[in-house]
Design a protein around this motif. Structure first.
Motif, PDB file in Angstrom:
ATOM      1  N   CYS A 158       0.837  -1.201   0.000  1.00 32.11           N
ATOM      2  CA  CYS A 158       0.000   0.000   0.000  1.00 32.11           C
ATOM      3  C   CYS A 158       0.876   1.258   0.000  1.00 32.11           C
ATOM      4  O   CYS A 158       1.763   1.384   0.848  1.00 32.11           O
ATOM      5  N   PRO A 159       0.645   2.187  -0.932  1.00 30.80           N
ATOM      6  CA  PRO A 159       1.460   3.410  -0.976  1.00 30.80           C
ATOM      7  C   PRO A 159       1.417   4.225   0.321  1.00 30.80           C
ATOM      8  O   PRO A 159       2.442   4.750   0.759  1.00 30.80           O
ATOM      9  N   PHE A 160       0.257   4.329   0.946  1.00 32.24           N
ATOM     10  CA  PHE A 160       0.169   5.070   2.207  1.00 32.24           C
ATOM     11  C   PHE A 160       1.000   4.387   3.288  1.00 32.24           C
ATOM     12  O   PHE A 160       1.780   5.033   3.985  1.00 32.24           O
ATOM     13  N   PHE A 161       0.839   3.080   3.431  1.00 34.89           N
ATOM     14  CA  PHE A 161       1.589   2.361   4.451  1.00 34.89           C
ATOM     15  C   PHE A 161       3.089   2.458   4.180  1.00 34.89           C
ATOM     16  O   PHE A 161       3.877   2.674   5.104  1.00 34.89           O
ATOM     17  N   ARG A 162       3.474   2.339   2.926  1.00 36.03           N
ATOM     18  CA  ARG A 162       4.892   2.454   2.552  1.00 36.03           C
ATOM     19  C   ARG A 162       5.439   3.827   2.949  1.00 36.03           C
ATOM     20  O   ARG A 162       6.550   3.937   3.471  1.00 36.03           O
ATOM     21  N   SER A 163       4.660   4.881   2.735  1.00 38.68           N
ATOM     22  CA  SER A 163       5.113   6.229   3.121  1.00 38.68           C
ATOM     23  C   SER A 163       5.248   6.353   4.636  1.00 38.68           C
ATOM     24  O   SER A 163       6.141   7.040   5.131  1.00 38.68           O
ATOM     25  N   GLN A 164       4.392   5.691   5.381  1.00 40.13           N
ATOM     26  CA  GLN A 164       4.499   5.701   6.835  1.00 40.13           C
ATOM     27  C   GLN A 164       5.766   4.975   7.293  1.00 40.13           C
ATOM     28  O   GLN A 164       6.436   5.411   8.227  1.00 40.13           O
ATOM     29  N   VAL A 165       6.102   3.877   6.628  1.00 41.02           N
ATOM     30  CA  VAL A 165       7.324   3.143   6.956  1.00 41.02           C
ATOM     31  C   VAL A 165       8.545   4.041   6.745  1.00 41.02           C
ATOM     32  O   VAL A 165       9.473   4.043   7.555  1.00 41.02           O
ATOM     33  N   GLU A 166       8.531   4.832   5.674  1.00 37.27           N
ATOM     34  CA  GLU A 166       9.647   5.744   5.407  1.00 37.27           C
ATOM     35  C   GLU A 166       9.759   6.816   6.489  1.00 37.27           C
ATOM     36  O   GLU A 166      10.857   7.262   6.808  1.00 37.27           O
ATOM     37  N   ARG A 167       8.646   7.210   7.071  1.00 37.83           N
ATOM     38  CA  ARG A 167       8.648   8.225   8.138  1.00 37.83           C
ATOM     39  C   ARG A 167       8.974   7.658   9.515  1.00 37.83           C
ATOM     40  O   ARG A 167       9.251   8.407  10.453  1.00 37.83           O
ATOM     41  N   HIS A 168       8.880   6.341   9.636  1.00 42.78           N
ATOM     42  CA  HIS A 168       9.081   5.690  10.931  1.00 42.78           C
ATOM     43  C   HIS A 168      10.148   4.594  10.817  1.00 42.78           C
ATOM     44  O   HIS A 168       9.826   3.404  10.760  1.00 42.78           O
ATOM     45  N   PRO A 169      11.419   4.982  10.807  1.00 45.30           N
ATOM     46  CA  PRO A 169      12.474   3.966  10.687  1.00 45.30           C
ATOM     47  C   PRO A 169      12.444   2.941  11.830  1.00 45.30           C
ATOM     48  O   PRO A 169      12.932   1.835  11.662  1.00 45.30           O
ATOM     49  N   GLU A 170      11.832   3.291  12.954  1.00 48.01           N
ATOM     50  CA  GLU A 170      11.756   2.361  14.067  1.00 48.01           C
ATOM     51  C   GLU A 170      10.828   1.175  13.792  1.00 48.01           C
ATOM     52  O   GLU A 170      10.791   0.210  14.542  1.00 48.01           O
ATOM     53  N   TRP A 171      10.087   1.232  12.686  1.00 41.34           N
ATOM     54  CA  TRP A 171       9.219   0.128  12.286  1.00 41.34           C
ATOM     55  C   TRP A 171       9.943  -0.910  11.440  1.00 41.34           C
ATOM     56  O   TRP A 171       9.407  -1.982  11.170  1.00 41.34           O
ATOM     57  N   ARG A 172      11.143  -0.617  10.995  1.00 38.21           N
ATOM     58  CA  ARG A 172      11.839  -1.482  10.022  1.00 38.21           C
ATOM     59  C   ARG A 172      12.098  -2.900  10.525  1.00 38.21           C
ATOM     60  O   ARG A 172      12.330  -3.787   9.727  1.00 38.21           O
ATOM     61  N   ASP A 173      12.023  -3.101  11.838  1.00 40.44           N
ATOM     62  CA  ASP A 173      12.236  -4.453  12.362  1.00 40.44           C
ATOM     63  C   ASP A 173      11.176  -5.429  11.905  1.00 40.44           C
ATOM     64  O   ASP A 173      11.408  -6.638  11.894  1.00 40.44           O
ATOM     65  N   VAL A 174      10.004  -4.925  11.488  1.00 42.42           N
ATOM     66  CA  VAL A 174       8.934  -5.833  11.034  1.00 42.42           C
ATOM     67  C   VAL A 174       8.639  -5.690   9.544  1.00 42.42           C
ATOM     68  O   VAL A 174       7.695  -6.286   9.045  1.00 42.42           O
ATOM     69  N   ILE A 175       9.457  -4.930   8.834  1.00 40.30           N
ATOM     70  CA  ILE A 175       9.230  -4.709   7.403  1.00 40.30           C
ATOM     71  C   ILE A 175      10.079  -5.666   6.574  1.00 40.30           C
ATOM     72  O   ILE A 175      11.277  -5.804   6.817  1.00 40.30           O
ATOM     73  N   SER A 176       9.448  -6.297   5.606  1.00 41.38           N
ATOM     74  CA  SER A 176      10.127  -7.195   4.681  1.00 41.38           C
ATOM     75  C   SER A 176      10.197  -6.495   3.325  1.00 41.38           C
ATOM     76  O   SER A 176       9.202  -5.917   2.877  1.00 41.38           O
ATOM     77  N   ALA A 177      11.350  -6.563   2.700  1.00 42.47           N
ATOM     78  CA  ALA A 177      11.533  -5.859   1.406  1.00 42.47           C
ATOM     79  C   ALA A 177      10.689  -6.447   0.308  1.00 42.47           C
ATOM     80  O   ALA A 177      10.329  -7.509   0.171  1.00 42.47           O
TER      81      ALA A 177
END
Length: 93
Positions: free
Chosen positions: A74-93
Motif C-alpha cells: 500500500c502506498p500510504f503504508f509504505r510512506s508511513q514506513v519511510e517516516r518511521h524507521p523504528e518500524w523497520r524491524d517488522v518490514i520485509s523488502a
C-alpha cells in the motif's frame, strides 16, 4: 477510538469507526509469518485526524506481537514506513 481486527483465511483488516464513518487497513496473509498490507482507506470526513497513521502503527505492533513481517504494498503504508524507521524491524523488502 478503538481499532478492531477481523481476519479470515487469506487476510484481514484493522478498522476504526468514528460516528458513521469507517477507516480500514487491509492485508493479505502470504504465510503464517508474512502479511502484505495492500490498502488503507480513510473517508474524507475522517482525514486530518491521524487515523491512517494509527491504523498503520497498530498493524506494526500486531506484527511485533505475532512475530511476523509486513510487505508494504500500500502506498500510504509504505510512506508511513519511510517516516518511521523504528518500524523497520517488522518490514520485509
Amino acid at each position: 477510538m478503538t481499532i478492531t481486527h477481523q481476519e479470515g483465511h487469506s487476510g484481514g483488516a484493522y478498522t476504526m469507526i468514528v460516528g458513521d464513518e469507517t477507516a480500514k487497513l487491509t492485508y493479505s496473509r502470504a504465510s503464517p509469518s508474512l502479511i502484505i498490507v495492500d490498502h488503507t482507506e480513510v473517508p474524507d470526513a475522517m482525514r486530518g485526524q491521524g487515523i491512517g497513521q494509527k491504523l498503520a502503527a497498530h498493524a506494526v505492533e500486531a506484527a511485533r506481537l505475532g512475530g511476523w513481517k509486513i510487505v508494504p504494498l500500500c502506498p500510504f503504508f509504505r510512506s508511513q514506513v519511510e517516516r518511521h524507521p523504528e518500524w523497520r524491524d517488522v518490514i520485509s523488502a
